[in-house]
Scaffold this active site. Structure first.
Site, PDB file in Angstrom:
ATOM      1  N   ASP A  32       0.826  -1.206   0.052  1.00  0.00           N
ATOM      2  CA  ASP A  32       0.030   0.260  -0.021  1.00  0.00           C
ATOM      3  C   ASP A  32       0.973   1.187  -0.007  1.00  0.00           C
ATOM      4  O   ASP A  32       1.976   1.089   0.522  1.00  0.00           O
ATOM      5  CB  ASP A  32      -0.967   0.084   1.315  1.00  0.00           C
ATOM      6  CG  ASP A  32      -0.221   0.059   2.379  1.00  0.00           C
ATOM      7  OD1 ASP A  32       0.005   0.875   2.995  1.00  0.00           O
ATOM      8  OD2 ASP A  32      -0.284  -1.319   3.125  1.00  0.00           O
ATOM      9  N   ASP A 121      -9.138   2.755   6.554  1.00  0.00           N
ATOM     10  CA  ASP A 121      -8.120   2.676   7.492  1.00  0.00           C
ATOM     11  C   ASP A 121      -8.521   3.160   8.567  1.00  0.00           C
ATOM     12  O   ASP A 121      -8.636   4.563   8.696  1.00  0.00           O
ATOM     13  CB  ASP A 121      -6.904   3.169   6.618  1.00  0.00           C
ATOM     14  CG  ASP A 121      -5.748   3.581   7.506  1.00  0.00           C
ATOM     15  OD1 ASP A 121      -5.896   3.068   8.944  1.00  0.00           O
ATOM     16  OD2 ASP A 121      -4.714   3.995   7.212  1.00  0.00           O
ATOM     17  N   GLU A 123      -7.393   3.473  12.746  1.00  0.00           N
ATOM     18  CA  GLU A 123      -6.460   3.143  13.669  1.00  0.00           C
ATOM     19  C   GLU A 123      -6.169   4.220  14.592  1.00  0.00           C
ATOM     20  O   GLU A 123      -6.808   5.323  14.619  1.00  0.00           O
ATOM     21  CB  GLU A 123      -5.191   2.861  12.900  1.00  0.00           C
ATOM     22  CG  GLU A 123      -4.585   4.099  11.939  1.00  0.00           C
ATOM     23  CD  GLU A 123      -3.404   3.973  11.318  1.00  0.00           C
ATOM     24  OE1 GLU A 123      -2.344   3.900  11.814  1.00  0.00           O
ATOM     25  OE2 GLU A 123      -3.426   3.526   9.996  1.00  0.00           O
TER      26      GLU A 123
END
Length: 235
Positions: A32, A121, A123
């Protein structure tokens, strides 16, 4: 995973191919990238083993990766399966708003057989000591649900969820609300296997096992064959 242009993952590197789990079975390798990698040499990445890539498209509801077009389209032109991801900032705006921004700026999945489902994503907050964004566990679960619902409404796909087991447990209370219909992209470094799975998932789809290696950006494996990976792209 990178926040904005220059912030990379805080974890240390790992071997190019983990000894355990899918690493020993010849699973498709990928990576990525974000604006941190700038212009990527996609033919070189393919020659070094890249079979798929996730490209950062957006963050919050205001940032778009300035290198996204070269990265996303360049991967496609090189024959690498590609997908787009959004870096969540739940304290900045609603999940619905961020999903809509993502779709308008790179996250609009297309049924061409070579585009992986969009990814979320989520986090620890890289900009604040409030690693769960100052939100409750229930509030974060609701935020993810809103993002997912809007993404499905606009693209027909539920997002792949990128996270760590520790963040998921700490910030969502290890919610089981997404395991049945959201593929898991698990970040777990410096280990021969993926470790504990979060929140009701019985298996992982992607494993980010290191932040340096033969491919630009973070190093990943897909849990299955190339045929299965192509099937995921088809929807």
């Amino acid at each position: 995973m990178a926040a904005l242009a220059a912030t990379g993952t805080a974890l240390t590197g790992a071997p190019d191919a983990p000894a355990g789990a899918a690493g020993a079975s010849g699973a498709p390798r990928g990576h990525d990238v974000s604006s941190h990698q700038k212009y990527v040499d996609w033919q070189s990445a393919k020659a070094n083993g890249a079979r798929f890539v996730y490209v950062k498209a957006t963050e919050s509801h205001t940032y778009r990766n300035p290198y996204f077009d070269q990265q996303y389209n360049g991967a496609f032109d090189a024959g690498i399966l590609r997908g787009a991801y959004h870096f969540a900032m739940p304290n900045k705006s609603s999940g619905t708003r961020q999903a809509a921004y993502f779709v308008r700026n790179g996250g609009a999945w297309q049924a061409d057989g070579r585009t992986l489902p969009p990814a979320l994503d989520i986090e620890y907050n890289p900009y604040s000591k409030h690693k769960c964004y100052g939100m409750s566990k229930a509030g974060l679960v609701n935020w993810i649900e809103d993002f997912s619902d809007e993404l499905e409404r606009e693209t027909g796909r539920r997002p792949v969820i990128y996270t760590t087991a520790h963040w998921w447990s700490t910030c969502t209370g290890d919610s089981h609300a997404f395991a049945s219909d959201h593929p898991l992209w698990l970040a777990h470094y410096d280990s021969p296997d993926v470790g504990v799975l979060p929140g009701g998932w019985s298996t992982w789809t992607f494993w980010q096992y290191g932040n340096k290696g033969a491919l630009p950006g973070d190093q990943n494996l897909f849990n299955g064959s190339m045929t299965r990976l192509k099937r995921l792209a088809k929807g």
